[in-house]
Design a protein around this motif. Structure first.
Motif, mmCIF file in Angstrom:
data_model
loop_
_atom_site.group_PDB
_atom_site.id
_atom_site.type_symbol
_atom_site.label_atom_id
_atom_site.label_comp_id
_atom_site.label_asym_id
_atom_site.label_seq_id
_atom_site.Cartn_x
_atom_site.Cartn_y
_atom_site.Cartn_z
ATOM 1 N N PHE A 144 0.960 -0.870 -0.182
ATOM 2 C CA PHE A 144 0.113 -0.075 -0.229
ATOM 3 C C PHE A 144 0.549 1.199 -0.044
ATOM 4 O O PHE A 144 2.091 1.327 0.550
ATOM 5 N N CYS A 145 0.171 2.223 -0.552
ATOM 6 C CA CYS A 145 1.223 3.631 -0.724
ATOM 7 C C CYS A 145 0.604 3.915 0.562
ATOM 8 O O CYS A 145 -0.222 4.259 1.231
ATOM 9 N N SER A 146 2.139 4.792 0.998
ATOM 10 C CA SER A 146 2.067 5.268 2.559
ATOM 11 C C SER A 146 1.425 6.434 2.427
ATOM 12 O O SER A 146 1.068 7.013 3.726
ATOM 13 N N ALA A 147 1.113 7.212 1.218
ATOM 14 C CA ALA A 147 0.898 8.686 1.466
ATOM 15 C C ALA A 147 -0.663 8.493 1.159
ATOM 16 O O ALA A 147 -1.236 9.396 2.158
ATOM 17 N N CYS A 148 -0.962 8.124 -0.096
ATOM 18 C CA CYS A 148 -2.730 7.679 -0.114
ATOM 19 C C CYS A 148 -3.250 6.769 -0.297
ATOM 20 O O CYS A 148 -4.612 6.510 -0.022
ATOM 21 N N GLY A 149 -2.501 5.170 0.606
ATOM 22 C CA GLY A 149 -3.207 4.748 0.656
ATOM 23 C C GLY A 149 -3.550 3.823 0.386
ATOM 24 O O GLY A 149 -4.374 2.593 -0.181
ATOM 25 N N ALA A 150 -3.222 3.889 -1.576
ATOM 26 C CA ALA A 150 -3.838 3.056 -2.831
ATOM 27 C C ALA A 150 -3.022 1.927 -2.395
ATOM 28 O O ALA A 150 -1.488 2.035 -2.416
ATOM 29 N N GLN A 151 -3.886 0.672 -2.876
ATOM 30 C CA GLN A 151 -3.334 -0.353 -3.134
ATOM 31 C C GLN A 151 -2.388 -0.486 -4.278
ATOM 32 O O GLN A 151 -2.047 0.223 -5.542
ATOM 33 N N MET A 152 -1.057 -1.304 -4.052
ATOM 34 C CA MET A 152 -0.365 -1.171 -5.441
ATOM 35 C C MET A 152 -0.693 -2.837 -5.846
ATOM 36 O O MET A 152 -0.688 -3.789 -5.443
ATOM 37 N N TYR A 153 -0.593 -2.526 -7.038
ATOM 38 C CA TYR A 153 -0.878 -3.763 -7.975
ATOM 39 C C TYR A 153 0.410 -4.238 -9.047
ATOM 40 O O TYR A 153 1.040 -3.708 -9.100
#
Length: 113
Positions: free
Chosen positions: A18-27
Motif C-alpha cells: 500500500f502507498c504510505s502517502a495516499c493508501g492506494a493498493q499496489m498492483y
C-alpha cells in the motif's frame, strides 16, 4: 528497481503493498513468461510498417531488430522471398484488438425532498 504509486507518484519500497502517502493498493503483475503457445498477432505499439516483425518477435521471444534485419536481407538477397513472406504474414496475422478503457462510473445524485 524504484516503484512509484500510480495514484500520487510517491516513491515506495519494493515490497510495499500500500502507498504510505495516499493508501492506494499496489498492483504487481508478474512479467509474462514465454510459453511457446502464444498466438501470432500484429501488435499496435512498436510497429514500423504493419507490425509483422514485431508480432513474430513478441510471439517467439526474439529480438525485433534481428527479425527486421533478416526480413530485409531476405527481401534484398533472397529473390524477394522476405517481401513475399512479409505480405503473406500481413494478410494472415490478425491485428491486436484496441484496448478500450473501462466505462466510467456514473454519478446519480440522491433525489431530495
Amino acid at each position: 528497481m524504484a516503484i512509484y504509486c500510480r495514484n500520487c507518484g510517491k516513491a515506495l519500497n519494493d515490497d510495499a503493498r500500500f502507498c504510505s502517502a495516499c493508501g492506494a493498493q499496489m498492483y504487481y503483475a508478474p512479467p509474462p513468461l514465454y510459453t511457446g503457445a502464444s498466438r501470432l498477432m500484429r501488435p499496435r505499439p512498436g510497429r514500423m510498417i504493419a507490425g509483422v516483425c514485431q508480432g513474430l518477435a513478441n510471439s517467439y521471444a526474439w529480438d525485433v531488430v534481428w527479425v527486421r534485419v533478416i526480413t530485409v536481407l531476405l527481401a534484398v538477397f533472397g529473390g524477394g522471398s522476405g517481401l513475399l513472406a512479409y505480405i503473406i504474414f500481413w494478410v494472415v496475422m490478425p491485428e491486436e484488438p484496441i484496448a478500450l478503457p473501462p466505462p466510467a462510473a456514473t454519478y446519480n445524485p440522491p433525489s431530495g425532498s
